[in-house]
Scaffold this active site. Structure first.
Site, mmCIF file in Angstrom:
data_model
loop_
_atom_site.group_PDB
_atom_site.id
_atom_site.type_symbol
_atom_site.label_atom_id
_atom_site.label_comp_id
_atom_site.label_asym_id
_atom_site.label_seq_id
_atom_site.Cartn_x
_atom_site.Cartn_y
_atom_site.Cartn_z
ATOM 1 N N ASP A 61 74.280 90.102 46.346
ATOM 2 C CA ASP A 61 74.695 88.765 46.719
ATOM 3 C C ASP A 61 75.304 88.791 48.118
ATOM 4 O OD1 ASP A 61 73.975 87.867 44.179
ATOM 5 O OD2 ASP A 61 75.945 88.355 43.353
ATOM 6 N N GLU A 64 79.244 96.054 47.481
ATOM 7 C CA GLU A 64 79.140 95.610 48.866
ATOM 8 C C GLU A 64 78.321 96.545 49.748
ATOM 9 O OE1 GLU A 64 80.061 92.708 48.991
ATOM 10 O OE2 GLU A 64 81.202 92.764 47.137
ATOM 11 N N LEU A 115 85.913 93.089 44.663
ATOM 12 C CA LEU A 115 86.555 91.780 44.504
ATOM 13 C C LEU A 115 85.630 90.840 43.758
ATOM 14 C CD1 LEU A 115 89.193 90.354 45.080
ATOM 15 C CD2 LEU A 115 88.241 89.523 47.223
#
Length: 404
Positions: free
Chosen positions: A130, A160, A180
């Site tokens: 994403d 990430e 996160l």
């Protein structure tokens, strides 16, 4: 009137602490430095908890977390020789992860975090990831820095990063994480969280090229987890973890910087009365899932009472509530990540007496084939998961993705 001066650290992209008051105030207590690097010393309890007896090194704190008496049991003390059987190397690694999560907790609560996005741009996510938000990148860098400093991690695999990062040839552990979770909710002050799992490094792969052994170390099945945890950033900062001997939650005491044991030996109820899912996708669901939800909402399922819906759209927050109150939290779409979301949370659920399923199979028995592999996820009370699976077709195949 006192003014605040804010500077940005170009290395960490993290706002420095803001001094809103003059350095010396009459009758003020010394300010706690939450940013000090871990020293592996047992911290003292807070002054406002002075009426309780502190757990001493000679006290018995068993693996179930039940024997802390009336004292204060910190996470570091819990991992000590009188607590769970945690190796010194794992305790060192956990102390660095604890430090990183304190920094992230302060970051997401800071009124200055909206300025971070102005200091640098974020490229779009890959076909498997994403699109990251600025706070995702900052949180990822905070954890990466802590893992490097620990000297105990061979590989870090993060949501990430496109690929796992090799950190040290002699690091005994592999860490997979979502730094996160729920970051899209930060602007609305909705709870967020960090999820991570820890594996032993596969020494039999040490002869392979770095990229290959980093990938294979990161793709271990969930049943090989050594430990896992999530950290909930909400009205309180709660670190919920398991080392394979029960699930225990520790709440951050901001007056001392300690994570204090507040939920020892969590046991999820065998059945709850809450389901958590995005009902707006109802007409994209398969027939089996619609029948299940319709049945429990009407109180016509195996539990005679009507279920209520509670949905935050933050995986850590929805799972935390489910862990404490029972029921089922789910995302029937092929959306959540097996390696660093489903596996660590399923490990915690099972250690608390619950279950993690993809609607057909036990999550921890699945073998990952790629780092960012997606799947449906159902977490919660064992009786609720069993009833759900009995409806057969509960995995959403239609319209699996959408833009928010």
């Amino acid at each position: 009137m006192c003014s605040a001066i804010v500077t940005l650290n170009p290395i960490l992209n993290y706002p420095s602490r803001t001094n809103l008051f003059k350095p010396k105030l009459p009758n003020s207590q010394p300010r706690l430095n939450l940013w000090a690097q871990p020293t592996y010393r047992m911290a003292s309890p807070s002054s406002f908890l002075g009426g309780f007896n502190r757990i001493r090194a000679s006290d018995n704190v068993n693996a179930s977390g039940d024997d802390c008496g009336n004292g204060i049991c910190t996470l570091l003390e819990y991992m000590g020789k009188n607590g769970v059987n945690v190796s010194d190397e794992l305790a060192v690694l956990f102390s660095h992860l604890e430090y990183a999560c304190k920094r992230i907790s302060a970051l997401v609560a800071s009124p200055l975090n909206h300025n971070i996005g102005k200091s640098f741009s974020v490229s779009g996510g890959s076909s498997e990831r994403d699109k990251a938000k600025p706070l995702d990148i900052v949180a990822n860098d905070i954890v990466l820095s802590s893992l490097k400093n620990s000297g105990k991690v061979a590989v870090m695999a993060s949501e990430e990063d496109d690929a796992p990062v090799w950190l040290a040839d002699d690091g005994p552990f592999v860490v997979v994480l979502d730094p996160l979770d729920g970051s899209r909710n930060i602007d609305a002050s909705i709870p967020t969280g960090t999820i991570f799992g820890i594996y032993n490094r596969l020494v039999e792969l040490d002869h392979l090229p770095v990229e290959e052994k980093a990938t294979l170390n990161s793709l271990q099945s969930g049943n090989k987890l050594v430990a896992s945890a999530y950290v909930l950033y909400s009205s309180a900062t709660i670190l919920c973890t398991s080392f394979g001997s029960g699930t225990h939650a520790f709440t951050l005491d901001h007056s001392t910087g300690d994570f204090v044991l507040t939920h020892p030996n969590i046991k999820i109820p065998p059945r709850g009365q809450i389901y958590s899912v995005n009902d707006a996708r109802y007409f994209d669901w398969p027939e089996g899932l619609r029948r299940y939800i319709d049945t429990i909402r009407q109180g016509k399922g195996l539990h005679p009472k009507k279920y209520s819906a509670r949905y935050i759209c933050s995986l850590v927050a929805d799972f935390h509530r489910t862990l404490l109150y029972g029921g089922i939290a789910m995302n029937p779409r092929n959306h959540l990540r097996l390696v660093y979301e489903a596996n660590p949370l399923s490990f915690l659920a099972e250690q608390a007496g619950g279950r993690g399923s993809d609607g057909k199979s036990r999550i921890l028995s699945l073998q990952p084939v790629k780092l960012h592999q997606r799947l449906p996820l159902f977490l919660g009370s064992p009786d609720d998961i069993e009833e759900l699976e009995s409806y057969g077709d509960v995995q959403q195949k239609v319209n699996p993705g959408y833009e928010v």
